[in-house]
Motif scaffolding. Structure first.
Motif, PDB file in Angstrom:
ATOM      1  N   GLN A  27     -15.207 -18.521 -39.879  1.00  0.00           N
ATOM      2  CA  GLN A  27     -15.215 -19.573 -38.863  1.00  0.00           C
ATOM      3  C   GLN A  27     -14.182 -19.296 -37.772  1.00  0.00           C
ATOM      4  O   GLN A  27     -14.435 -19.542 -36.586  1.00  0.00           O
ATOM      5  N   ALA A  28     -13.014 -18.790 -38.185  1.00  0.00           N
ATOM      6  CA  ALA A  28     -11.970 -18.472 -37.208  1.00  0.00           C
ATOM      7  C   ALA A  28     -12.426 -17.361 -36.262  1.00  0.00           C
ATOM      8  O   ALA A  28     -12.240 -17.441 -35.040  1.00  0.00           O
ATOM      9  N   ILE A  29     -13.041 -16.318 -36.830  1.00  0.00           N
ATOM     10  CA  ILE A  29     -13.517 -15.211 -35.993  1.00  0.00           C
ATOM     11  C   ILE A  29     -14.672 -15.664 -35.100  1.00  0.00           C
ATOM     12  O   ILE A  29     -14.755 -15.283 -33.920  1.00  0.00           O
ATOM     13  N   LEU A  30     -15.561 -16.501 -35.629  1.00  0.00           N
ATOM     14  CA  LEU A  30     -16.639 -17.038 -34.802  1.00  0.00           C
ATOM     15  C   LEU A  30     -16.080 -17.850 -33.635  1.00  0.00           C
ATOM     16  O   LEU A  30     -16.592 -17.774 -32.512  1.00  0.00           O
ATOM     17  N   GLY A  31     -15.002 -18.610 -33.896  1.00  0.00           N
ATOM     18  CA  GLY A  31     -14.343 -19.337 -32.819  1.00  0.00           C
ATOM     19  C   GLY A  31     -13.793 -18.393 -31.768  1.00  0.00           C
ATOM     20  O   GLY A  31     -13.913 -18.645 -30.556  1.00  0.00           O
ATOM     21  N   GLY A  32     -13.197 -17.275 -32.214  1.00  0.00           N
ATOM     22  CA  GLY A  32     -12.689 -16.277 -31.284  1.00  0.00           C
ATOM     23  C   GLY A  32     -13.803 -15.625 -30.486  1.00  0.00           C
ATOM     24  O   GLY A  32     -13.664 -15.370 -29.280  1.00  0.00           O
ATOM     25  N   LEU A 271     -19.489 -10.114 -44.392  1.00  0.00           N
ATOM     26  CA  LEU A 271     -19.644 -10.963 -43.208  1.00  0.00           C
ATOM     27  C   LEU A 271     -18.384 -10.958 -42.360  1.00  0.00           C
ATOM     28  O   LEU A 271     -18.434 -10.787 -41.136  1.00  0.00           O
ATOM     29  N   ASN A 272     -17.232 -11.150 -43.017  1.00  0.00           N
ATOM     30  CA  ASN A 272     -15.966 -11.159 -42.274  1.00  0.00           C
ATOM     31  C   ASN A 272     -15.716  -9.832 -41.572  1.00  0.00           C
ATOM     32  O   ASN A 272     -15.274  -9.795 -40.423  1.00  0.00           O
ATOM     33  N   THR A 273     -16.017  -8.747 -42.270  1.00  0.00           N
ATOM     34  CA  THR A 273     -15.816  -7.417 -41.684  1.00  0.00           C
ATOM     35  C   THR A 273     -16.735  -7.227 -40.482  1.00  0.00           C
ATOM     36  O   THR A 273     -16.312  -6.711 -39.431  1.00  0.00           O
ATOM     37  N   PHE A 274     -17.984  -7.630 -40.628  1.00  0.00           N
ATOM     38  CA  PHE A 274     -18.943  -7.520 -39.519  1.00  0.00           C
ATOM     39  C   PHE A 274     -18.456  -8.304 -38.299  1.00  0.00           C
ATOM     40  O   PHE A 274     -18.480  -7.800 -37.169  1.00  0.00           O
ATOM     41  N   LEU A 277     -15.659  -6.553 -36.506  1.00  0.00           N
ATOM     42  CA  LEU A 277     -16.170  -5.427 -35.723  1.00  0.00           C
ATOM     43  C   LEU A 277     -16.837  -5.902 -34.430  1.00  0.00           C
ATOM     44  O   LEU A 277     -16.694  -5.274 -33.374  1.00  0.00           O
ATOM     45  N   VAL A 278     -17.532  -7.037 -34.496  1.00  0.00           N
ATOM     46  CA  VAL A 278     -18.141  -7.603 -33.290  1.00  0.00           C
ATOM     47  C   VAL A 278     -17.062  -8.050 -32.307  1.00  0.00           C
ATOM     48  O   VAL A 278     -17.166  -7.833 -31.092  1.00  0.00           O
ATOM     49  N   LEU A 279     -15.991  -8.673 -32.830  1.00  0.00           N
ATOM     50  CA  LEU A 279     -14.891  -9.106 -31.963  1.00  0.00           C
ATOM     51  C   LEU A 279     -14.284  -7.918 -31.217  1.00  0.00           C
ATOM     52  O   LEU A 279     -13.972  -8.013 -30.018  1.00  0.00           O
ATOM     53  N   LYS A 280     -14.125  -6.802 -31.908  1.00  0.00           N
ATOM     54  CA  LYS A 280     -13.601  -5.600 -31.249  1.00  0.00           C
ATOM     55  C   LYS A 280     -14.520  -5.152 -30.113  1.00  0.00           C
ATOM     56  O   LYS A 280     -14.050  -4.721 -29.050  1.00  0.00           O
ATOM     57  N   GLU A 281     -15.833  -5.269 -30.316  1.00  0.00           N
ATOM     58  CA  GLU A 281     -16.785  -4.879 -29.269  1.00  0.00           C
ATOM     59  C   GLU A 281     -16.701  -5.819 -28.070  1.00  0.00           C
ATOM     60  O   GLU A 281     -16.776  -5.376 -26.919  1.00  0.00           O
ATOM     61  N   TYR A 282     -16.531  -7.109 -28.321  1.00  0.00           N
ATOM     62  CA  TYR A 282     -16.401  -8.069 -27.221  1.00  0.00           C
ATOM     63  C   TYR A 282     -15.133  -7.793 -26.407  1.00  0.00           C
ATOM     64  O   TYR A 282     -15.152  -7.865 -25.171  1.00  0.00           O
ATOM     65  N   ILE A 283     -14.045  -7.508 -27.113  1.00  0.00           N
ATOM     66  CA  ILE A 283     -12.778  -7.223 -26.423  1.00  0.00           C
ATOM     67  C   ILE A 283     -12.904  -5.933 -25.611  1.00  0.00           C
ATOM     68  O   ILE A 283     -12.418  -5.837 -24.480  1.00  0.00           O
ATOM     69  N   ALA A 284     -13.574  -4.931 -26.191  1.00  0.00           N
ATOM     70  CA  ALA A 284     -13.781  -3.676 -25.455  1.00  0.00           C
ATOM     71  C   ALA A 284     -14.597  -3.929 -24.188  1.00  0.00           C
ATOM     72  O   ALA A 284     -14.314  -3.350 -23.125  1.00  0.00           O
ATOM     73  N   TYR A 285     -15.590  -4.795 -24.272  1.00  0.00           N
ATOM     74  CA  TYR A 285     -16.432  -5.120 -23.105  1.00  0.00           C
ATOM     75  C   TYR A 285     -15.609  -5.765 -21.991  1.00  0.00           C
ATOM     76  O   TYR A 285     -15.856  -5.530 -20.806  1.00  0.00           O
ATOM     77  N   SER A 286     -14.620  -6.568 -22.373  1.00  0.00           N
ATOM     78  CA  SER A 286     -13.814  -7.287 -21.368  1.00  0.00           C
ATOM     79  C   SER A 286     -12.987  -6.352 -20.495  1.00  0.00           C
ATOM     80  O   SER A 286     -12.597  -6.724 -19.383  1.00  0.00           O
ATOM     81  N   GLY A 287     -12.673  -5.153 -21.017  1.00  0.00           N
ATOM     82  CA  GLY A 287     -11.856  -4.203 -20.260  1.00  0.00           C
ATOM     83  C   GLY A 287     -10.382  -4.562 -20.199  1.00  0.00           C
ATOM     84  O   GLY A 287      -9.621  -3.963 -19.441  1.00  0.00           O
TER      85      GLY A 287
END
Length: 402
Positions: A27-32, A271-274, A277-287
């Motif tokens: 839930q915390a990561i989904l919030g992020g 699930l948490n690991t996935f 990994l998605v959060l890292k991709e979103y941050i990478a997209y932000s530049g």
């Protein structure tokens, strides 16, 4: 300060607050993720594309696959009591509970896989139950398992920085003797010294026999290391080979193996690991990572501190490889650093890894010991800050000596 960096702080704040309210990690990561999507205005198509990257990029997907396979191997070893027997061998050989709790994660840390944390957790829990709290057990497993990652060329971050900096690996590893010793001492005095030395079992009457038994009970882990280091196989392929070998050596029947396919699916862990990994991709997209060097360069501090901060903050944001690829050419172009600078920057990366919410190992450790990621980070943070300060001092000493 660029607004994108402020947004990143808000994303992490959302995660921290949700963890502080005792919400589950997913839930915390989904919030992020939601905060990142809204603040950075990531279009729906880009959200889908960045999420799909976890499955399309083998480096990310292999993390999930290796987690499952190591968990499956763990089930096999548990079925034949191999980890418990190895613990008994260690108790006889070393007859020191503290050495077991530190030495086993150090050894397993040679495996370049976040899934190795599961095996570390087994042995640390066995060695420290009734003496350390779950938070202290998670700290011990994470802290000592990651020490090899700071130094050994079995990890891609070390190889990448050595290649980009031009520093030879033997020279770097020589410079890392002091940091590795400091890491071991900090972990020992922070938690392990409270353990009784006596494991409560008889001393070894035949050290050679017990040493051979230890190899016999841990041969599967040793074989994974050999396949990775000597034959340059991937973690996934190495573990698959060892699973097949264990099935033959331990004479598993199909009726034993089939239920393990299901029991090895740790839903929360995967699930948490996935999501991480998605959060890292979103941050990478932000530049946002590319904006850090210019922002930090405006601070009224020496250049080496600018880059130390860059690697520390960048490591927290994106993980080791991202900041190494971005920052190493900049650092070595700005400072005639050589080995001392590489040691400082790798130590900052290492410190960041130990508290980064995007670091998969921490997710695995928190899940294994049934604590929140926030509790593990708070437990680790004081030692991370102390280690970072000591390493800045060590860098200044090295620059005066070399």
């Amino acid at each position: 300060m660029p607004i994108e960096i402020v947004y990143l702080g808000i994303v992490f704040l959302v995660i921290v607050l949700l963890l502080g309210f005792r919400r589950p990690l997913y839930q915390a990561i989904l919030g992020g993720l939601l905060a990142a999507a809204l603040l950075y205005r990531i279009p729906p198509a880009a959200l889908l594309r960045q999420t799909a990257k976890v499955f399309a990029d083998w480096d990310s997907l292999s993390v999930l696959v290796s987690l499952y396979l190591i968990t499956y191997l763990q089930r096999m070893l548990e079925a034949r009591s191999q980890i418990k027997l190895a613990q008994q061998d260690l108790n006889g050989l070393l007859h020191n509970r503290r050495a077991n709790a530190a030495g086993a994660p150090l050894f397993i840390g040679l495996l370049p896989s976040s899934a190795a944390m599961i095996l570390c957790g087994d042995i640390v829990k066995d060695s420290t139950d009734d003496y350390l709290s779950p938070k202290e057990q998670a700290f011990t497993a994470s802290w000592f398992r990651h020490i090899p990652e700071s130094t050994l060329p079995t990890y891609s971050g070390v190889l990448l920085m050595a290649n980009l900096s031009g520093v030879s690996l033997p020279t770097f590893m020589l410079g890392m003797i002091v940091p590795v010793s400091v890491l071991a001492l900090l972990g020992y005095f922070y938690c392990l010294r409270r353990l009784p030395r006596d494991p409560g079992t008889p001393r070894s009457e035949n050290r050679l026999r017990d040493a051979l038994n230890l190899v016999r009970h841990l041969w599967s882990l040793l074989l994974i290391l050999v396949l990775i280091l000597a034959f340059k196989l991937t973690v996934v392929l190495s573990v698959l080979i060892v699973i097949a070998a264990c099935a033959l050596v331990y004479r598993f029947r199909m009726r034993e193996l089939l239920p393990m396919f299901r029991s090895a699916i740790e839903k929360n862990l995967l699930l948490n690991t996935f999501l991480v990994l998605v959060l890292k991709e979103y941050i990478a997209y932000s530049g946002v990572l590319q904006m850090l060097p210019d922002t930090l360069s405006r601070l009224p501090i020496p250049p080496y501190l600018v880059f130390a901060l860059l690697f520390f903050l960048g490591g927290i944001i994106s993980g080791t490889n991202g900041i190494i690829a971005l920052g190493t050419p900049l650092a070595f172009a700005a400072i005639p650093g050589g080995m001392p600078l590489m040691v400082l920057l790798m130590c900052m990366c290492h410190a960041a890894n130990l508290i980064s919410p995007t670091h998969v190992c921490l997710v695995v450790a928190a899940e294994y010991f049934h604590i929140t990621l926030g509790e593990l980070v708070r437990k680790t943070l004081p030692m991370v800050l102390l280690f970072s300060v000591l390493m800045v001092g060590y860098y200044l000493v090295l620059t005066m000596v070399i």
